[in-house]
Design an enzyme around this catalytic site. Structure first.
Site, mmCIF file in Angstrom:
data_model
loop_
_atom_site.group_PDB
_atom_site.id
_atom_site.type_symbol
_atom_site.label_atom_id
_atom_site.label_comp_id
_atom_site.label_asym_id
_atom_site.label_seq_id
_atom_site.Cartn_x
_atom_site.Cartn_y
_atom_site.Cartn_z
ATOM 1 C CG HIS A 152 -4.379 -0.500 5.067
ATOM 2 N ND1 HIS A 152 -3.890 0.127 3.949
ATOM 3 C CD2 HIS A 152 -5.430 -1.253 4.646
ATOM 4 C CE1 HIS A 152 -4.590 -0.235 2.891
ATOM 5 N NE2 HIS A 152 -5.533 -1.078 3.292
ATOM 6 C CB CYS A 191 -0.913 0.000 1.221
ATOM 7 S SG CYS A 191 -1.780 1.561 1.451
ATOM 8 C CG ASN A 226 -12.764 10.907 -4.154
ATOM 9 O OD1 ASN A 226 -13.837 11.476 -4.271
ATOM 10 N ND2 ASN A 226 -11.634 11.426 -4.619
ATOM 11 C CG HIS A 270 -4.024 3.972 3.480
ATOM 12 N ND1 HIS A 270 -3.032 3.218 4.114
ATOM 13 C CD2 HIS A 270 -4.371 4.934 4.367
ATOM 14 C CE1 HIS A 270 -2.800 3.710 5.318
ATOM 15 N NE2 HIS A 270 -3.602 4.766 5.502
ATOM 16 C CG HIS A 276 -6.880 9.275 0.498
ATOM 17 N ND1 HIS A 276 -7.077 7.973 0.094
ATOM 18 C CD2 HIS A 276 -7.242 10.038 -0.558
ATOM 19 C CE1 HIS A 276 -7.523 7.956 -1.155
ATOM 20 N NE2 HIS A 276 -7.641 9.203 -1.569
HETATM 21 P P1 5GP Z 1 -8.298 9.290 -4.671
HETATM 22 O O1 5GP Z 1 -8.562 9.415 -6.136
HETATM 23 O O2 5GP Z 1 -8.034 7.859 -4.262
HETATM 24 O O3 5GP Z 1 -9.310 9.973 -3.807
HETATM 25 O O4 5GP Z 1 -6.976 10.135 -4.432
HETATM 26 C C1 5GP Z 1 -5.700 9.614 -4.477
HETATM 27 C C2 5GP Z 1 -4.784 10.803 -4.506
HETATM 28 O O5 5GP Z 1 -3.482 10.362 -4.175
HETATM 29 C C3 5GP Z 1 -4.677 11.481 -5.874
HETATM 30 O O6 5GP Z 1 -5.047 12.842 -5.742
HETATM 31 C C4 5GP Z 1 -3.216 11.306 -6.270
HETATM 32 O O7 5GP Z 1 -2.697 12.437 -6.915
HETATM 33 C C5 5GP Z 1 -2.547 11.064 -4.926
HETATM 34 N N1 5GP Z 1 -1.370 10.209 -4.989
HETATM 35 C C6 5GP Z 1 -1.275 8.995 -5.602
HETATM 36 N N2 5GP Z 1 -0.048 8.475 -5.409
HETATM 37 C C7 5GP Z 1 0.651 9.385 -4.677
HETATM 38 C C8 5GP Z 1 1.970 9.402 -4.156
HETATM 39 O O8 5GP Z 1 2.766 8.479 -4.337
HETATM 40 N N3 5GP Z 1 2.346 10.490 -3.458
HETATM 41 C C9 5GP Z 1 1.474 11.540 -3.225
HETATM 42 N N4 5GP Z 1 1.964 12.578 -2.519
HETATM 43 N N5 5GP Z 1 0.212 11.544 -3.687
HETATM 44 C C10 5GP Z 1 -0.190 10.482 -4.403
HETATM 45 ZN ZN ZN Z 2 -2.320 1.394 3.622
#
Ligand code: 5GP
Ligand code: ZN
Length: 113
Positions: A46, A4, A85, A96, A98
């Site tokens: 997690h 993850c 989301n 994970h 967020h």
């Molecule tokens: P989700 O679409 O799952 O709500 O958001 C995931 C977010 O994680 C996205 O905005 C993407 O830009 C961010 N993200 C994905 N991988 C990484 C990473 O390795 N580092 C950072 N800082 N952000 C990430």
């Molecule tokens: Zn995780």
């Protein structure tokens, strides 16, 4: 969880620009920012998403951390948006839990299709 990406960031195994951190939560700059301020606030334990057994204490720690991020990023006065989301229809890409903290400009209203 071993594969993850956010667990790895929380463990310091993958670099990130950390805005706030304590024992329970880490907050770091989103890699692909959608606003002048775009920080992800992540409980270190997690959970796949908000439906996956997150405790009230963990959510309280997240809310506290969101406040710290808002103050650190100068968002307290004009405000900001928090998004979690959850699942496919919301377009969740990282499994994970967020919370996106978005601000630094007047945000559009385009959250609802
Ligand atoms: P989700 O679409 O799952 O709500 O958001 C995931 C977010 O994680 C996205 O905005 C993407 O830009 C961010 N993200 C994905 N991988 C990484 C990473 O390795 N580092 C950072 N800082 N952000 C990430
Ligand atoms: Zn995780």
């Amino acid at each position: 969880m071993s594969d993850c990406i956010f667990c790895k960031i929380a463990a310091g195994e993958i670099p990130a620009t950390v805005v706030f951190e304590n024992d329970d939560v880490i907050a770091f700059e989103d890699l692909n920012p959608q606003a002048p301020v775009h920080v992800l606030v992540v409980p270190k334990a997690h959970h796949a998403n908000i439906l996956d057994g997150v405790s009230a204490a963990e959510l309280a720690a997240v809310v506290e951390a969101i406040g710290e991020v808002a103050r650190a990023k100068g968002l307290s006065e004009r405000g900001f948006r928090v998004i979690a989301n959850t699942g496919a229809d919301a377009g969740q890409t990282v499994e994970h839990l967020h919370f996106h903290v978005l601000g630094g400009t007047t945000l559009g209203e385009g959250l609802i299709p």
